[in-house]
Design a protein around this motif. Sequence first.
Motif, mmCIF file in Angstrom:
data_model
loop_
_atom_site.group_PDB
_atom_site.id
_atom_site.type_symbol
_atom_site.label_atom_id
_atom_site.label_comp_id
_atom_site.label_asym_id
_atom_site.label_seq_id
_atom_site.Cartn_x
_atom_site.Cartn_y
_atom_site.Cartn_z
ATOM 1 N N LEU A 88 0.838 -1.204 0.000
ATOM 2 C CA LEU A 88 0.000 0.000 0.000
ATOM 3 C C LEU A 88 0.871 1.253 0.000
ATOM 4 C CD1 LEU A 88 -2.827 1.276 0.192
ATOM 5 C CD2 LEU A 88 -2.632 1.105 2.693
ATOM 6 N N VAL A 89 1.962 1.231 0.766
ATOM 7 C CA VAL A 89 2.894 2.359 0.770
ATOM 8 C C VAL A 89 3.465 2.576 -0.635
ATOM 9 C CG1 VAL A 89 5.104 3.191 1.653
ATOM 10 C CG2 VAL A 89 3.486 2.095 3.204
ATOM 11 N N LEU A 90 3.871 1.483 -1.282
ATOM 12 C CA LEU A 90 4.413 1.578 -2.636
ATOM 13 C C LEU A 90 3.373 2.134 -3.599
ATOM 14 C CD1 LEU A 90 6.614 0.923 -4.760
ATOM 15 C CD2 LEU A 90 5.656 -1.387 -4.879
ATOM 16 N N PHE A 91 2.145 1.646 -3.500
ATOM 17 C CA PHE A 91 1.069 2.103 -4.385
ATOM 18 C C PHE A 91 0.786 3.589 -4.172
ATOM 19 C CE2 PHE A 91 -3.589 2.545 -5.165
ATOM 20 C CZ PHE A 91 -3.572 2.299 -6.535
ATOM 21 N N ASN A 92 0.691 4.015 -2.909
ATOM 22 C CA ASN A 92 0.418 5.424 -2.624
ATOM 23 C C ASN A 92 1.586 6.319 -3.037
ATOM 24 O OD1 ASN A 92 -2.085 4.777 -1.592
ATOM 25 N ND2 ASN A 92 -1.411 4.758 0.531
ATOM 26 N N ASP A 93 2.805 5.828 -2.862
ATOM 27 C CA ASP A 93 3.964 6.613 -3.295
ATOM 28 C C ASP A 93 3.916 6.884 -4.796
ATOM 29 O OD1 ASP A 93 4.991 6.843 -0.788
ATOM 30 O OD2 ASP A 93 6.572 5.335 -1.036
ATOM 31 N N ARG A 94 3.528 5.885 -5.552
ATOM 32 C CA ARG A 94 3.460 6.066 -7.004
ATOM 33 C C ARG A 94 2.349 7.047 -7.384
ATOM 34 N NH1 ARG A 94 6.302 2.667 -10.093
ATOM 35 N NH2 ARG A 94 4.815 2.745 -11.825
ATOM 36 N N ILE A 95 1.250 7.022 -6.638
ATOM 37 C CA ILE A 95 0.173 7.996 -6.882
ATOM 38 C C ILE A 95 0.678 9.416 -6.629
ATOM 39 C CG2 ILE A 95 -2.039 8.842 -6.012
ATOM 40 C CD1 ILE A 95 -2.881 5.965 -5.557
ATOM 41 N N ILE A 96 1.390 9.602 -5.508
ATOM 42 C CA ILE A 96 1.900 10.929 -5.157
ATOM 43 C C ILE A 96 2.941 11.396 -6.166
ATOM 44 C CG2 ILE A 96 3.168 12.213 -3.397
ATOM 45 C CD1 ILE A 96 1.890 10.345 -1.321
ATOM 46 N N CYS A 97 3.813 10.480 -6.589
ATOM 47 C CA CYS A 97 4.842 10.853 -7.559
ATOM 48 C C CYS A 97 4.233 11.306 -8.875
ATOM 49 C CB CYS A 97 5.782 9.666 -7.796
ATOM 50 S SG CYS A 97 6.925 9.334 -6.440
ATOM 51 N N LYS A 98 3.213 10.597 -9.329
ATOM 52 C CA LYS A 98 2.571 10.978 -10.585
ATOM 53 C C LYS A 98 1.804 12.291 -10.440
ATOM 54 C CE LYS A 98 2.097 6.303 -12.448
ATOM 55 N NZ LYS A 98 1.155 5.238 -12.877
ATOM 56 N N ALA A 99 1.157 12.471 -9.294
ATOM 57 C CA ALA A 99 0.371 13.688 -9.089
ATOM 58 C C ALA A 99 1.269 14.923 -8.998
ATOM 59 C CB ALA A 99 -0.478 13.560 -7.833
ATOM 60 N N GLN A 100 2.421 14.790 -8.340
ATOM 61 C CA GLN A 100 3.324 15.923 -8.173
ATOM 62 C C GLN A 100 4.454 15.934 -9.195
ATOM 63 O OE1 GLN A 100 4.521 16.854 -4.205
ATOM 64 N NE2 GLN A 100 2.631 16.133 -3.278
ATOM 65 N N LYS A 101 4.344 15.035 -10.180
ATOM 66 C CA LYS A 101 5.323 14.985 -11.277
ATOM 67 C C LYS A 101 6.740 14.784 -10.761
ATOM 68 C CE LYS A 101 2.442 18.029 -14.116
ATOM 69 N NZ LYS A 101 2.375 19.281 -14.896
ATOM 70 N N LEU A 102 6.881 13.836 -9.847
ATOM 71 C CA LEU A 102 8.188 13.547 -9.279
ATOM 72 C C LEU A 102 8.902 12.412 -9.991
ATOM 73 C CD1 LEU A 102 7.277 13.672 -5.476
ATOM 74 C CD2 LEU A 102 8.156 15.506 -6.908
#
Length: 346
Positions: free
Chosen positions: A61-75
């Motif tokens: 879940l941490v990995l999944f949420n991290d990828r969501i945040i990275c895509k949303a903030q263009k990281l």
Amino acid sequence: MSSILFSLPELYISYKNWVSSHPQLASDFETTTKWVSYFIAGRINNSTIVSELVYSLSNLLVLFNDRIICKAQKLEVPGSGDTLKLWLTVLDYSEVFFELSAKKLWGEAGKWVVIVVLQIFKCVSRLLLLFQHKQNMIENPPIPVLKRKKLDQTNYSTDYSVDEARSQLESMSFVLKRSGKVIRKVDAAPPVSLRNWKPLSAENSSDDRVQGSGKALFGRQLVAETMYVLKPIAHLGSVLCFGNNTWKPWMISLLIDVASLRLHQTCQNSKVTALSKQQQLQISRRHLALLLYLLRSPFYEKHSQDRVRAFLLGLGRNIPLVGLISNPLAQYIPHWQRTYFYMWST
């Protein structure tokens, strides 16, 4: 039923928006899920497997949420071998659950078959990352956890992407192919009154998202990293030859770790092969990981077990309230030692 299926995409979009807008609240929920796995241990039937399942799902879940945040903030910065690193990360988070499940279903023999298959896949994948995709020093897990607190502190705007930050750095500098050193262009130098006279590098850039994974490995660094990647296979082979709880597999693994770290350290004396800051941090973690050999068989059974147990029980007797933590810890350590302190874990 059809209405539920139609609402799933909307629920997923709502969840992505919530995670990207509230990364710290998502972190709190993930931490709570991990604590649930600790609470389950020893309290229900098959608690070991259930606890490990909950713990694995919390990490995923941490990995999944991290990828969501990275895509949303263009990281995210697309790179070679990203898919392979994703699969390796998923496997790192869930391999203990697979081993415990295999032992429950097929016994000790089934467990060892699963261990060998998983470690061969991890070894081949990491070698592909090193030699084919020219990746840097292998991290564990290959995709590290996102530092969300740092994102909140810096409060980056979502319209300022990593690509823009990296292009800004590239417009004022170039990188030497062999050493990886960042050199400032003459026409990009600031006025004399504003110069700080510090060397320009991706590591000390004002935007942490510009930081890469360090310089590419070659020579002795590549040999050292290959030894580190092959260590689990070497350990499993020595277990097959000499037995599981004998000193030879323990010594072989320790010698490979020490030799790999020693080779990396010798590279520090050369300007060409000097390690980057991120590589030095990874080497420091591996030095600390050598302490785990004190809790690995057969050293644990012959030397550490009684001392660790006596220390924890002594804390519980002599310090008020500490026994609430140290006494259960003394009971669970033998189980954790058998489950987690594998020599093939890297």
